[in-house]
Design an enzyme around this catalytic site. Structure first.
Site: not given
Ligand code: FES
Length: 111
Positions: A18, A20, A47, A91
């Site tokens: 993702c 992140d 997120c 996450c």
């Molecule tokens: Fe990437 Fe939550 S979608 S950490």
């Protein structure tokens, strides 16, 4: 939330899928032969669940010994938030793994 200027170590963990990214800052104090997380903060680029789990892990880890904090799992974080949807469980990995990274880096520095 935010950078901890006088941090003893900074952990970093990212999710390549993702994109992140999370930083966990820890300030460690030595007391009666134990190493205690005196202060902790986070910076999260991700997120809402990643931000919530970052915040919760700071609540769970503050005041704990490094060994206790190292054993906090992603399930502990999710449980403390009264659960996460299954699709968001990954996450909570970011928070647990970034904290572990900070503790590892602190221990490497202390060697
Ligand atoms: Fe990437 Fe939550 S979608 S950490």
């Amino acid at each position: 939330m935010g950078e901890l200027k006088d941090a003893s170590a900074v952990g970093e963990y990212g999710n390549p899928i993702c994109g992140d990214l999370m930083y966990i800052y820890i300030k460690v104090k030595k007391q009666n032969g134990k190493e205690i997380i005196e202060d902790i903060s986070f910076q999260t680029f991700g997120c809402a669940a990643a931000i919530a789990t970052s915040s919760m892990i700071t609540e769970l880890a503050k005041g704990k010994t490094l060994d206790e904090a190292y054993n906090i799992t992603r399930n502990d974080v999710a449980d403390a938030l009264d659960g996460l949807p299954p699709i968001k469980m990954h996450c909570s990995n970011l928070a647990a793994d970034a904290l572990k990274d900070a503790i590892k880096k602190y221990r490497e520095k202390e060697k």
